[in-house]
Design a protein around this motif. Sequence first.
Motif, PDB file in Angstrom:
ATOM      1  N   GLN A   1      42.581  41.664  36.442  1.00 57.16           N
ATOM      2  CA  GLN A   1      43.147  42.695  37.306  1.00 57.16           C
ATOM      3  C   GLN A   1      44.666  42.606  37.280  1.00 57.16           C
TER       4      GLN A   1
ATOM      5  N   ASP B   1      39.936  38.448  45.592  1.00 56.20           N
ATOM      6  CA  ASP B   1      38.628  38.853  46.096  1.00 56.20           C
ATOM      7  C   ASP B   1      37.796  39.369  44.935  1.00 56.20           C
ATOM      8  N   THR B   2      36.534  39.066  44.944  1.00 54.21           N
ATOM      9  CA  THR B   2      35.689  39.385  43.801  1.00 54.21           C
ATOM     10  C   THR B   2      34.822  40.606  44.065  1.00 54.21           C
ATOM     11  N   PHE B   3      34.302  41.142  42.965  1.00 58.44           N
ATOM     12  CA  PHE B   3      33.300  42.202  43.048  1.00 58.44           C
ATOM     13  C   PHE B   3      31.967  41.621  43.539  1.00 58.44           C
TER      14      PHE B   3
ATOM     15  N   GLY C   1      32.108  52.287  43.455  1.00 55.20           N
ATOM     16  CA  GLY C   1      32.316  51.081  42.662  1.00 55.20           C
ATOM     17  C   GLY C   1      32.463  51.402  41.197  1.00 55.20           C
TER      18      GLY C   1
ATOM     19  N   ARG D   1      33.596  46.638  45.570  1.00 51.00           N
ATOM     20  CA  ARG D   1      34.769  45.817  45.921  1.00 51.00           C
ATOM     21  C   ARG D   1      35.270  46.205  47.302  1.00 51.00           C
TER      22      ARG D   1
END
Length: 701
Positions: A654, A403-405, A684, A701
């Motif tokens: 990550q 999952d992305t920012f 964040g 996120r």
Amino acid sequence: MADDKSGFLKGVPLHPFPLHYSSVKIYRHDVLGRGSYGYVCRAKADQLDCAAKMINPIFFEIGGSPGREELENPERAITGRFLAECELLRSLPSHPNIVQFIGVCRIAEEMRGGEYGPVLLTELMSTTLWDYVSSKSRDFTPKSRDRAPIRPDYIPRTTQVKIMKDIAVALSFLHDRDILHRDLSSKNVLMKDDAPKISDLGMAKLRDVTKSLTTCPGTPIFMAPEALLNNPAYSTKLDIFSWGVISLQVMSGQEPDPLSPFVAEVDSDGRELRIPVTETERWKDTIKAIDPGHPLLSLALEAIKNRPENRPTANDLCSKIENILHNLTRRQENFYKEERGEKKEKRKEEGDVKSVGPCLLYSAASSSSDRINSDIETSPPSTPSTLSPPLSSPDSRSILFSDTFNWTSIKDSAPCHFMGGSVTTLAGKVYASRPHSSIIHEYDPETLTWSVLPSLCPVENFTLVSHIGKVLAVGGVKGVAYSGEHRKVSNAVYACDVLSSNLSWTDTLISSMYYPRSLPAALSSKTYLVVAGGLDDKSSPVSHVEIHNGSYWYTSSSLPVPFSTLSAVIDNNDIIYITGEVKGKGSVLCSAALSRLYGQSSSYYKPLFSVWQKMESPLSGGSLVVVRGDLFLIGGYDASHSNGYPQYNGNIYQLKRKEKKFSIEEGPEARGRCLATQLPSNRGVMVFGGNGQKSINIGQR
């Protein structure tokens, strides 16, 4: 007096002491040590190496002047302490913690030529405990008496406890036979292979339970307060007090140097009175040099209490030290097991961890209450519920997309170009610095505005960290950049109370570090301040790690390698991550649990193994940040560039614990040595600087 052609004196039997050796050679010039009333030299009984203790002639008067007749029959003339020691050692059963008696002899008549008394032969030891402590401790002179002189290469803590236990066992052996040593000190405790043995029983006395001893022998700094009175009366508790003083010396690594036992006061009539002080007050400087968590400290303080009846017995000491040693040994065994991975199969069976190469990682599906905790009973700060993270080098098979920012960019918002520097947060605001500058910039995420602290920091090239409600500037360089003058690297820690109206900097809140350094990694957790790495006065990277526990600085397990351009972060489980560049070898990422670092630092010794794990980092010069418990590496330079020039990195890496992989995602823009920090209230991550632009990226996120 003349030695024979071989350079030794010949020993012959001395009545009434039996001598079970046909040949005794005493090497008078090979002196092992000297005391107040004798000296010790090397000797050989047949083929057995031993020590020969000889009395100075001046003490012959104790039993009378040794004329020719007395020299022929010395037992008639010398009836003092020396022969008493010989008789006492001969009569005692063999004990592993009391120097072994070999025999008593005298110098053969043809070799006397002067005044020689009896010679006591004992087993040969290596050194005294006093010299053993001095040789093991590192020379260090604190700036003031308020700072604890920590010696990182000192005696392992388990060895310290074993030494004091063996001395207590020897005292228990003597006291059970109503024998008082009366002159116990670290100078008459002898060492061999880290094992102590009590010697010099010349002052020892058989205790008559119906009488009080009134003689006051001994070494003053090791003597109990009751022995310093005009009419002293004491018991076995005198030896217990001496044991306590020796313990303080062993724990601190310092030569005993107590304050005066009395303070002078003037009464209403103008008369000067001598008021006794407590022994804890007398020894306060030595006590300050000891880790407050040392398991022997409380027992040593009991042993030096002013009132003899409040001190433990030798048997009490043995029992309590046995428990201490058991706990220390169990903790060390657990450390070794953890290092060797012997717990791996057990944890896998419980479904609690999964392996990544040689490293272990907790499964994210496991509840924290089910995780295996350390066996350490007392290891402040609390032992984290996770082990150090897996640090295996990422490759194409270990990259997962996650999952992305969600990024928001604010252009031309930063007040300047931040190319490196440091950043921290406190009370909802962000504080940032640049290299070669004393200016501290403050950012308010609520109003999206920047300001400058009115007070300049006294140094440059420092590292900002928020700690105990203050903003700290750790390390740095004094002097004006590019001025051509020599710039001195600082070991000071400056603090600014940004929450008050007084925004001046002070270096009195936290004492100076042991190692001067600029641009170090600095981290805070509760009352603990951790400083690692940095640059010395020659701009060379260092690997020193220091921890301030709220009172004193302690050195800990050094970084695996010296590296520069540091970025560091500590997660919610008190796991420390540090990344930086190793000259000629790329970039590395290291991790260690704070509890284990502190466990190493409080031991005053060179660690038996490193608590750090390391791996190659996919980025050079990146910034670490923790967002909602996850570790991210942002910015920096792509280590895989092929054109020979560093390329700004536009991706975000990550470290994912659950999948035991590194994930990668596209970032908002490419940056080099940027600054990244988690915004207050989990808003964040904030990223800025590193690419010559003044834009700010806020990632959710």
